[in-house]
Enzyme design. Structure first.
Site: not given
Length: 399
Positions: A189, A343, A373
């Site tokens: 991320s 996501d 995600h």
């Protein structure tokens, strides 16, 4: 008595309604995702309520709630774990207990959390690093960095780069028994964003002689130019990471000024004089056909030049690695990219895969169907456990 039972029934129905969220048919173990989403949703509501009352900044409250995941450095029969600092940057180190005469592989890991929260001591990160060190017989360095909203870009980048550069010093590698020819960088991320940016920067640093062998980017955030990608349209309201939350992460990375968030939400934050950079994030030419799904590309509306002058980070390649010119990408190492179907950041990863491939970089892309995600942080789910094993197996074969 009947009234009591009726009251419990009503309470149960309300609770079920609060927990339930419609999910796509191919999502495994949907109730695990719903329960996880309930925790995240409740934390978000409480943080927002506290911010409205003027009690605390939203991100500071979210960081406080997430601290329940903190896990002290705990060694076991296989791995020695300790906290230390690399040039004043906090890191957690994982070293196999078993003695060896040969040098070990080294992996430098950067946690996610939207540049606003997260820590290397979270249980999920600790467990993943422990598994990686044990199964690869590798030295794993999991770094922290200062967080927004107290610290803004480029502080996070600089902290990570400082720690990595210290680690890559030949004398320091020798002290940890790490093979200088078998070092990788990894991040998820926001950590994937930092990993990609740091890997690019290393290529331009004459002081660093060690070359990375691999980079692994796990559902990375790679650009803040266009928030109208197909993945943002399709997954704007799905669990874990909504479009509005991701936009807030990006805006908090640069400033607490709400005007930037407002401009980003309307996709009107990039000035006309920087419009030439949109070619690096034009999804209509960079996404594989199967991910376009009939979406029509909209030319972004240009924003105020004043925002870019106040917050130049929004135009900086260190914040948005997708803005790098092709010539800057060519020297990057073998790359492994994970993207998830549900996501908002999916298309960031997909576009980077395309651009790296066009620049001659060898890329392995693992697109995880039915996943949201953060899936590698959810090792209690089947899809998260599978993805983590695929990631570690790839490192075992290529690092």
């Amino acid at each position: 008595m009947r009234k009591k039972y009726f009251g419990f029934l009503i309470l149960g129905v309300l609770l079920a309604g609060y927990i339930y969220v419609p999910l796509p048919d191919n999502v495994e173990e949907p109730w695990k995702i719903m329960l996880l989403n309930t925790f995240l949703k409740t934390s978000s509501y409480l943080a927002l309520f506290g911010e409205i009352l003027g009690l605390n900044h939203f991100m500071k409250s979210m960081a406080l709630f997430s601290r329940i995941q903190g896990f002290p450095p705990t060694s076991d029969e296989n791995i020695i774990v300790k906290d230390t600092t690399f040039n004043d940057i906090p890191v957690r180190i994982y070293v196999p207990q078993q003695k060896t005469k040969s040098l070990r592989r080294g992996l430098f890991y950067i946690h996610g959390g939207g540049w606003c929260f997260g820590s290397n001591d979270y249980y999920s990160y600790d467990l993943l690093s422990r598994w990686t060190a044990e199964r690869l017989d590798a030295v794993v360095i999991s770094t922290n960095y200062r967080l927004a909203p107290k610290y803004h870009f480029p502080v996070q980048f600089e902290d990570v780069y400082t720690a990595l550069k210290w680690f890559l010093d030949p004398q320091n590698l020798e002290s940890y028994g790490v093979d200088p020819g078998r070092i990788g960088i990894s991040g998820d991320s926001a950590g994937g964003n930092l990993a990609a940016a740091v890997a690019q920067q290393l290529l331009e640093d004459p002081d660093v002689k060690i070359k990375l062998k691999v980079q692994t980017l796990i559902y990375p955030a790679l650009q803040n130019f266009d928030f109208d990608l197909p993945s943002y349209r399709e997954n704007a309201h799905y669990p874990v990471l909504s479009k509005s939350l991701m936009v807030r992460f990006w805006s908090e990375y640069f400033t607490t000024d709400r005007s930037l968030k407002k401009a980003m939400l309307s996709n009107q934050h990039i000035p006309l004089e920087s419009s030439n950079l949109f070619k690096f994030v034009n999804w209509s030419s960079l996404l594989p056909e199967k991910f376009k799904k009939g979406h029509i590309y909209k030319t972004p509306t240009h924003g105020s030049s004043e925002l870019a002058k106040k917050y130049p980070g929004i135009l900086d390649v260190k914040a948005s690695p997708l803005l790098a010119d092709d010539s800057k990408l060519r020297g990057l190492p073998l790359t492994y990219v994970i993207t998830c179907q549900y996501d908002v950041l999916r298309d960031d990863g997909l576009m980077y895969v395309t651009r790296l491939q066009k620049s001659g970089v060898q890329v392995i892309h693992n697109h995880v169907e039915g996943a949201f995600h953060g899936t590698l942080a959810f090792l209690f789910t089947k899809v998260g456990y599978r993805a983590a094993n695929q990631y570690i197996n790839w490192l075992h074969e290529n690092l």
